[in-house]
Design an enzyme around this catalytic site. Structure first.
Site, mmCIF file in Angstrom:
data_model
loop_
_atom_site.group_PDB
_atom_site.id
_atom_site.type_symbol
_atom_site.label_atom_id
_atom_site.label_comp_id
_atom_site.label_asym_id
_atom_site.label_seq_id
_atom_site.Cartn_x
_atom_site.Cartn_y
_atom_site.Cartn_z
ATOM 1 C CB SER A 124 -0.854 -0.026 1.270
ATOM 2 O OG SER A 124 -1.425 1.242 1.495
ATOM 3 C CE1 TYR A 148 -4.155 -2.957 5.380
ATOM 4 C CE2 TYR A 148 -3.632 -0.633 5.077
ATOM 5 C CZ TYR A 148 -3.914 -1.876 4.541
ATOM 6 O OH TYR A 148 -3.940 -2.044 3.183
ATOM 7 C CE LYS A 152 -1.581 -4.608 3.281
ATOM 8 N NZ LYS A 152 -1.828 -5.926 2.685
HETATM 9 P P1 NAD Z 1 -11.061 -7.150 0.764
HETATM 10 O O1 NAD Z 1 -11.333 -7.175 2.231
HETATM 11 O O2 NAD Z 1 -12.197 -6.896 -0.147
HETATM 12 O O3 NAD Z 1 -10.354 -8.515 0.326
HETATM 13 C C1 NAD Z 1 -9.514 -9.240 1.179
HETATM 14 C C2 NAD Z 1 -9.970 -10.688 1.120
HETATM 15 O O4 NAD Z 1 -9.127 -11.477 1.949
HETATM 16 C C3 NAD Z 1 -11.409 -10.892 1.619
HETATM 17 O O5 NAD Z 1 -12.120 -11.651 0.666
HETATM 18 C C4 NAD Z 1 -11.232 -11.647 2.941
HETATM 19 O O6 NAD Z 1 -12.316 -12.527 3.172
HETATM 20 C C5 NAD Z 1 -9.922 -12.376 2.709
HETATM 21 N N1 NAD Z 1 -9.145 -12.693 3.913
HETATM 22 C C6 NAD Z 1 -8.742 -11.870 4.917
HETATM 23 N N2 NAD Z 1 -8.006 -12.551 5.795
HETATM 24 C C7 NAD Z 1 -7.910 -13.834 5.354
HETATM 25 C C8 NAD Z 1 -7.266 -15.002 5.822
HETATM 26 N N3 NAD Z 1 -6.553 -15.009 6.943
HETATM 27 N N4 NAD Z 1 -7.386 -16.137 5.085
HETATM 28 C C9 NAD Z 1 -8.101 -16.152 3.946
HETATM 29 N N5 NAD Z 1 -8.738 -15.081 3.452
HETATM 30 C C10 NAD Z 1 -8.627 -13.924 4.149
HETATM 31 O O7 NAD Z 1 -9.886 -6.081 0.543
HETATM 32 P P2 NAD Z 1 -9.299 -5.486 -0.810
HETATM 33 O O8 NAD Z 1 -9.630 -4.040 -0.863
HETATM 34 O O9 NAD Z 1 -9.624 -6.353 -1.961
HETATM 35 O O10 NAD Z 1 -7.748 -5.580 -0.471
HETATM 36 C C11 NAD Z 1 -6.933 -6.649 -0.922
HETATM 37 C C12 NAD Z 1 -5.513 -6.443 -0.434
HETATM 38 O O11 NAD Z 1 -5.033 -5.189 -0.909
HETATM 39 C C13 NAD Z 1 -5.396 -6.390 1.096
HETATM 40 O O12 NAD Z 1 -4.192 -7.023 1.473
HETATM 41 C C14 NAD Z 1 -5.322 -4.900 1.375
HETATM 42 O O13 NAD Z 1 -4.642 -4.629 2.569
HETATM 43 C C15 NAD Z 1 -4.553 -4.405 0.168
HETATM 44 N N6 NAD Z 1 -4.781 -2.971 -0.112
HETATM 45 C C16 NAD Z 1 -6.048 -2.506 -0.282
HETATM 46 C C17 NAD Z 1 -6.266 -1.141 -0.508
HETATM 47 C C18 NAD Z 1 -7.660 -0.591 -0.666
HETATM 48 O O14 NAD Z 1 -7.825 0.622 -0.543
HETATM 49 N N7 NAD Z 1 -8.669 -1.407 -0.947
HETATM 50 C C19 NAD Z 1 -5.173 -0.267 -0.591
HETATM 51 C C20 NAD Z 1 -3.892 -0.788 -0.440
HETATM 52 C C21 NAD Z 1 -3.700 -2.147 -0.207
HETATM 53 N N1 UFG Z 2 -12.569 11.159 3.288
HETATM 54 C C1 UFG Z 2 -13.580 12.021 3.656
HETATM 55 N N2 UFG Z 2 -14.740 11.491 4.122
HETATM 56 C C2 UFG Z 2 -14.958 10.156 4.231
HETATM 57 C C3 UFG Z 2 -13.913 9.270 3.842
HETATM 58 C C4 UFG Z 2 -12.727 9.809 3.388
HETATM 59 O O1 UFG Z 2 -13.425 13.239 3.577
HETATM 60 O O2 UFG Z 2 -16.040 9.747 4.680
HETATM 61 C C5 UFG Z 2 -11.317 11.716 2.743
HETATM 62 C C6 UFG Z 2 -10.077 11.370 3.561
HETATM 63 O O3 UFG Z 2 -9.892 12.326 4.583
HETATM 64 C C7 UFG Z 2 -8.988 11.375 2.500
HETATM 65 C C8 UFG Z 2 -9.705 10.886 1.246
HETATM 66 O O4 UFG Z 2 -11.086 11.102 1.484
HETATM 67 O O5 UFG Z 2 -8.543 12.679 2.267
HETATM 68 C C9 UFG Z 2 -9.499 9.403 0.953
HETATM 69 O O6 UFG Z 2 -9.821 8.652 2.131
HETATM 70 P P1 UFG Z 2 -9.991 7.045 2.083
HETATM 71 O O7 UFG Z 2 -10.407 6.646 3.462
HETATM 72 O O8 UFG Z 2 -10.878 6.677 0.966
HETATM 73 O O9 UFG Z 2 -8.549 6.531 1.718
HETATM 74 P P2 UFG Z 2 -7.131 6.777 2.434
HETATM 75 O O10 UFG Z 2 -6.269 7.508 1.474
HETATM 76 O O11 UFG Z 2 -7.284 7.331 3.781
HETATM 77 O O12 UFG Z 2 -6.613 5.269 2.612
HETATM 78 C C10 UFG Z 2 -6.700 4.310 1.559
HETATM 79 C C11 UFG Z 2 -6.909 2.919 2.162
HETATM 80 C C12 UFG Z 2 -5.690 2.485 2.925
HETATM 81 C C13 UFG Z 2 -4.473 2.577 2.038
HETATM 82 C C14 UFG Z 2 -4.344 3.950 1.428
HETATM 83 C C15 UFG Z 2 -3.229 3.928 0.413
HETATM 84 O O13 UFG Z 2 -8.030 2.925 3.031
HETATM 85 O O14 UFG Z 2 -5.828 1.148 3.315
HETATM 86 O O15 UFG Z 2 -5.561 4.328 0.776
HETATM 87 O O16 UFG Z 2 -2.988 5.166 -0.096
HETATM 88 F F1 UFG Z 2 -3.370 2.317 2.771
#
Ligand code: NAD
Ligand code: UFG
Length: 330
Positions: A124, A148, A152
């Site tokens: 991330s 969290y 990572k």
């Molecule tokens: P998500 O929660 O939709 O998907 C994660 C999946 O992993 C889910 O289906 C959950 O059931 C499964 N899971 C969790 N723990 C498990 C375990 N111990 N064994 C088996 N399955 C398990 O999340 P996502 O948004 O698709 O994120 C996927 C990956 O990308 C995650 O590692 C997350 O940290 C990373 N990531 C997401 C974002 C974001 O903003 N969505 C940003 C940066 C990194």
């Molecule tokens: N925000 C609002 N109102 C809300 C939600 C978010 O104003 O209800 C704003 C936040 O303050 C931020 C922007 O929208 O400025 C984006 O916020 P998000 O919560 O959508 O995303 P973040 O950038 O905080 O974090 C996301 C994921 C993290 C990941 C990161 C990587 O949630 O897991 O992006 O850049 F690590």
């Protein structure tokens, strides 16, 4: 290739399964469904008209996961499985450290035992902390503000150390920026449980009338309009980035930012959503959210130069596709 996708029923994992299948790979999903539903696997099959092998298992369970490695000749793994709610990780650090680190270690151990040398990891942009934008892969990482984010950074280190002593091990550490949007079919997308933490799913719930208004966290940042700036990336572009990274993977550790390189403020995103979908999103400005940074966007040159990948879809498509999925989704 036969690709084991952990967390393949989740938001990014499901879109990546579609992209892998469309590129001709075979997909085996391991997911415990703690944040997703089994029906997503059927939807992946429906979109692609291809088969998916699904194991409902916890990736921290070495015995259960070993059955998968022993049954299939796996060529590579993409490790999405993990817990991802920043606030929850502060409330319950042990659960986050355990789940996110043990899963990475168990998976790496089995990769070694079964001679699986391709490993793609979901990292991330949070690992950059409050560095100066744009974030470049060569920057020193800064502490994140929550467990969290630390999981990572630690997973990156664990995989890097393993690769140092296993010259055949090929690792891609993919640092995602802010994934939004949904598959253009409207069949799969982001469906968080409860009230969303992230901006785009919150906006779609407000547009649908399920939440009364968006709360914008602060308008006094040093940004274009005072609201937070992020690099939103269409989840299908992100999914395609995984296929590119896997196809081009060579021995050693390779870090890639997966973003668009464009920063968009909260207010700009709200306006773009309203215009793209012709719908109003009421909002109010409230206090800053603890732990947020002003700006976060990627330097995207490395992924373009080394794996030939760039994001193709813009903010309008992200907003349209997010809304199409939300409308379809019960
Ligand atoms: P998500 O929660 O939709 O998907 C994660 C999946 O992993 C889910 O289906 C959950 O059931 C499964 N899971 C969790 N723990 C498990 C375990 N111990 N064994 C088996 N399955 C398990 O999340 P996502 O948004 O698709 O994120 C996927 C990956 O990308 C995650 O590692 C997350 O940290 C990373 N990531 C997401 C974002 C974001 O903003 N969505 C940003 C940066 C990194
Ligand atoms: N925000 C609002 N109102 C809300 C939600 C978010 O104003 O209800 C704003 C936040 O303050 C931020 C922007 O929208 O400025 C984006 O916020 P998000 O919560 O959508 O995303 P973040 O950038 O905080 O974090 C996301 C994921 C993290 C990941 C990161 C990587 O949630 O897991 O992006 O850049 F690590």
């Amino acid at each position: 290739m036969n690709i084991l996708v952990t967390g393949g029923a989740g938001y990014i994992g499901s879109h990546t399964c579609v992209a892998l299948l469309e590129a001709g790979h075979t997909v085996i999903v391991a997911d415990n469904l703690c944040n997703s539903k089994a029906e997503t696997i059927d939807k992946i099959k429906q979109i692609t008209n291809k088969e998916v092998t699904f194991y409902k298992i916890d990736v921290t369970d070495e015995v259960a996961l070993e059955v998968v490695f022993a049954t299939h000749k796996i060529d590579g793994v993409i490790h999405f499985a993990g817990l991802k709610a920043v606030g929850e990780s502060v409330e319950n650090p042990l659960e986050y450290y355990y789940n996110n680190l043990v899963s990475t270690m168990v998976l790496s151990k089995l990769c070694k035992k079964y001679n699986v040398n391709k490993f793609v990891f979901s990292s991330s942009a949070t690992v950059y902390g409050d560095n100066k934008v744009p974030f470049v892969e060569t920057m020193n990482l800064l502490p994140t503000t929550n467990p969290y984010g630390e999981t990572k950074a630690m997973s990156e280190r664990i995989l890097t150390d393993i690769a140092k002593v296993n010259p055949d091990f090929s690792v891609a550490l993919l640092r995602y920026f802010n994934p939004v949007g949904a598959h253009e079919s409207g069949v799969i997308g982001e469906a968080p449980n409860g009230i969303p933490n992230n901006l785009m799913p919150y906006i779609t719930k407000v547009a649908k009338g399920e939440l009364d208004k968006l709360r914008i966290f602060g308008n006094d940042y040093l940004t274009v309009d005072g609201t937070g700036v992020r690099d939103y990336i269409h989840v299908v572009d992100l999914a395609e980035g995984h296929v590119a990274a896997l196809d081009k993977l060579t021995a050693g550790v390779h870090i890639y930012n997966l973003g668009t390189g464009e920063g968009t403020s909260v207010l700009q995103l709200v306006k773009a959503f309203e215009e793209a979908n012709n719908i109003e999103v009421p909002y109010e400005i409230v206090e800053r959210r603890t732990g947020d940074i002003a700006s976060c966007y990627a330097d995207v040159r490395k992924a373009r130069n080394e794996i030939g990948w760039t994001a193709k879809r813009g903010i309008v498509e992200m907003c349209r596709d997010a809304w199409r999925f939300e409308k379809n989704h019960k």
